[in-house]
Design a protein around this motif. Sequence first.
Motif, PDB file in Angstrom:
ATOM      1  N   SER A  15       0.854  -1.198   0.000  1.00 13.97           N
ATOM      2  CA  SER A  15       0.000   0.000   0.000  1.00 13.97           C
ATOM      3  C   SER A  15       0.888   1.246   0.000  1.00 13.97           C
ATOM      4  CB  SER A  15      -0.932  -0.015   1.208  1.00 13.97           C
ATOM      5  OG  SER A  15      -0.202  -0.316   2.376  1.00 13.97           O
ATOM      6  N   ASP A  16       1.363   1.606  -1.174  1.00 13.84           N
ATOM      7  CA  ASP A  16       2.336   2.694  -1.285  1.00 13.84           C
ATOM      8  C   ASP A  16       1.719   4.008  -1.762  1.00 13.84           C
ATOM      9  OD1 ASP A  16       1.787   2.165  -3.901  1.00 13.84           O
ATOM     10  OD2 ASP A  16       3.761   1.320  -4.365  1.00 13.84           O
ATOM     11  N   ALA A  17       0.393   4.009  -1.921  1.00 17.57           N
ATOM     12  CA  ALA A  17      -0.340   5.242  -2.285  1.00 17.57           C
ATOM     13  C   ALA A  17       0.104   5.832  -3.627  1.00 17.57           C
ATOM     14  CB  ALA A  17      -0.218   6.284  -1.183  1.00 17.57           C
ATOM     15  N   ARG A  18       0.714   4.995  -4.473  1.00 18.47           N
ATOM     16  CA  ARG A  18       1.075   5.541  -5.790  1.00 18.47           C
ATOM     17  C   ARG A  18      -0.153   5.706  -6.679  1.00 18.47           C
ATOM     18  NH1 ARG A  18       6.276   1.863  -6.856  1.00 18.47           N
ATOM     19  NH2 ARG A  18       6.036   2.454  -9.033  1.00 18.47           N
ATOM     20  N   TRP A  19      -1.312   5.287  -6.173  1.00 16.73           N
ATOM     21  CA  TRP A  19      -2.563   5.508  -6.911  1.00 16.73           C
ATOM     22  C   TRP A  19      -3.026   6.960  -6.815  1.00 16.73           C
ATOM     23  CZ3 TRP A  19      -6.296   7.405  -3.735  1.00 16.73           C
ATOM     24  CH2 TRP A  19      -6.189   7.115  -2.366  1.00 16.73           C
ATOM     25  N   VAL A  20      -2.517   7.695  -5.829  1.00 16.99           N
ATOM     26  CA  VAL A  20      -3.069   9.046  -5.594  1.00 16.99           C
ATOM     27  C   VAL A  20      -2.962   9.929  -6.855  1.00 16.99           C
ATOM     28  CG1 VAL A  20      -2.829  11.168  -4.242  1.00 16.99           C
ATOM     29  CG2 VAL A  20      -2.818   8.947  -3.085  1.00 16.99           C
ATOM     30  N   PRO A  21      -1.768  10.069  -7.466  1.00 24.91           N
ATOM     31  CA  PRO A  21      -1.715  10.922  -8.668  1.00 24.91           C
ATOM     32  C   PRO A  21      -2.539  10.363  -9.832  1.00 24.91           C
ATOM     33  CG  PRO A  21       0.450   9.931  -8.189  1.00 24.91           C
ATOM     34  CD  PRO A  21      -0.438   9.627  -7.033  1.00 24.91           C
ATOM     35  N   LEU A  22      -2.679   9.023  -9.885  1.00 29.29           N
ATOM     36  CA  LEU A  22      -3.444   8.434 -11.003  1.00 29.29           C
ATOM     37  C   LEU A  22      -4.907   8.877 -10.948  1.00 29.29           C
ATOM     38  CD1 LEU A  22      -2.034   4.770 -10.895  1.00 29.29           C
ATOM     39  CD2 LEU A  22      -1.221   6.723 -12.246  1.00 29.29           C
ATOM     40  N   LEU A  23      -5.463   8.949  -9.752  1.00 29.78           N
ATOM     41  CA  LEU A  23      -6.863   9.391  -9.632  1.00 29.78           C
ATOM     42  C   LEU A  23      -6.956  10.916  -9.629  1.00 29.78           C
ATOM     43  CD1 LEU A  23      -8.472   6.845  -7.137  1.00 29.78           C
ATOM     44  CD2 LEU A  23      -8.461   6.830  -9.617  1.00 29.78           C
ATOM     45  N   ALA A  24      -5.946  11.574  -9.065  1.00 30.94           N
ATOM     46  CA  ALA A  24      -5.970  13.046  -9.045  1.00 30.94           C
ATOM     47  C   ALA A  24      -5.957  13.588 -10.478  1.00 30.94           C
ATOM     48  CB  ALA A  24      -4.783  13.579  -8.252  1.00 30.94           C
ATOM     49  N   GLN A  25      -5.217  12.900 -11.369  1.00 30.33           N
ATOM     50  CA  GLN A  25      -5.193  13.332 -12.785  1.00 30.33           C
ATOM     51  C   GLN A  25      -6.581  13.283 -13.409  1.00 30.33           C
ATOM     52  OE1 GLN A  25      -2.524  10.513 -14.587  1.00 30.33           O
ATOM     53  NE2 GLN A  25      -0.753  11.459 -13.560  1.00 30.33           N
ATOM     54  N   ARG A  26      -7.419  12.395 -12.860  1.00 32.79           N
ATOM     55  CA  ARG A  26      -8.797  12.283 -13.376  1.00 32.79           C
ATOM     56  C   ARG A  26      -9.741  13.200 -12.598  1.00 32.79           C
ATOM     57  NH1 ARG A  26     -10.386   8.498 -17.101  1.00 32.79           N
ATOM     58  NH2 ARG A  26      -8.589   7.636 -18.134  1.00 32.79           N
TER      59      ARG A  26
END
Length: 409
Positions: A173-184
């Motif tokens: 769980s490294d939170a690298r998803w944050v920018p992926l969803l923020a871009q959307r």
Amino acid sequence: MQKKAVTVIGGGPAGLMAAEVLAAGGVQVDVYDAMPSVGRKFLLAGKGGMNLTHSEPYDAFLSRYGARRPQIAPLLDQFSPEALRAWVHALGIDTFIGSSGRVFPTDMKAAPLLRAWLHRLRQAGVRFHMRHRWLGWDEAGTLCFETPQGPASVSADAVVLALGGGSWARLGSDARWVPLLAQRDIPIAPLLPSNCGFETGWSEYFRERFGGHHLKSVAIMLDPADGDKPALRKQGEFVITADGVEGSLIYALSAGLRDRIAADGKATIQLDLLPDWPLQRVIDEVARPRGARSWSSHLQSRLGLKGVKTGLLRELVPAADFVDPLRLAHAIKALPLTLLAPRPIDEAISSAGGVAFEALDPQLMLTALPGVFCTGEMLDWEAPTGGYLLNACMASGRAAGSGVLSWLR
Ligand SMILES: Cc1cc2nc3c(=O)[nH]c(=O)nc-3n(C[C@H](O)[C@H](O)[C@H](O)COP(=O)(O)OP(=O)(O)OC[C@H]3O[C@@H](n4cnc5c(N)ncnc54)[C@H](O)[C@@H]3O)c2cc1C
């Protein structure tokens, strides 16, 4: 007719629960995870005695979700603490209620439970794809993964994102998803440490002498941020670390302490080193003649105070107060300790912040991305340790799974 295909990304308890509901609903489920195996944080949670849920009355249970109670309660209504226990029993694992009211698997471990669960999921047709790191979507809306064999693209009729929070990155769980969803343009509250330790600035002597020592049977008092409310008081235990304090009693107060430090730059708690003794009795005992004895042996013989508790008094009480029995007694019952900063998020048991509930419909689908559901710790809620985290992660996984099924229909 071909089965609908649903991709679940993230194989923690939330993603696995979504997969279970989806497989039972007759769709093809593929679980992808960046790590070589699923459920790593779940397994770690089992190392120190896994709390699956809590047995306290349901209203008190719901109150642990604080400001997010309105969003979490409907999920828990569908997968209550009792339902969770029945679900564990159906996997062939017994549970018991500890003296604190927490619910544990009988052997306190997570591994047998996870093994039985994965076996049942595979039997239900769920397929697992490890070492698949989700990287976002391409222009055509296909899911992109990085794998040891190179890039991979996956199309699905619906997606459940169960990517976890931002602590213990080495477990996945490294939170690298944050920018992926923020871009959307998905609104995401910043991830913050929750159930975390705090830094205090111990002296070199205290850190070396008492780092790693447990303080058993103490109470912490915290003055309310808003003067109308009574001071918060909780009893339990915590640990002195090289940098500060951690452990269950600290975690229980960590959300408020973290927020106060963010607002004021520091937070001061008061420690009651003898929580079962009335103040007057402490005053009387401290004031008794001490003869030729040192203060340490006086406190030990009159009050049973020794070791790290006396060390804390020495560390935090000014020398002048130490020889004044009244002031010393007051310090024993309300010793001020200033916390300077939360420890880094990666060390925390869990994280606060995440995908804002405003971005989701009641079925946990992102309204801006139809067919994409979010679940588990990556949502913007927090709760203390004690089973509240896992119960809500699993309940939200079930809700997302059911949400996908209704949406596909
Ligand atoms: C030491 C410790 C003890 C704990 N003890 C308890 C306890 O006793 N009781 C309790 O209720 N809770 C406990 N917790 C908290 C609990 O384990 C978590 O809240 C819970 O695991 C979160 O579940 P989740 O499914 O949302 O996320 P996770 O379990 O974190 O799973 C997320 C998954 O997503 C995967 N992933 C992330 N990004 C990607 C990507 N880009 N591509 C592919 N896969 C990805 C990760 O590899 C991981 O497998 C503990 C936590 C810790 C650290």
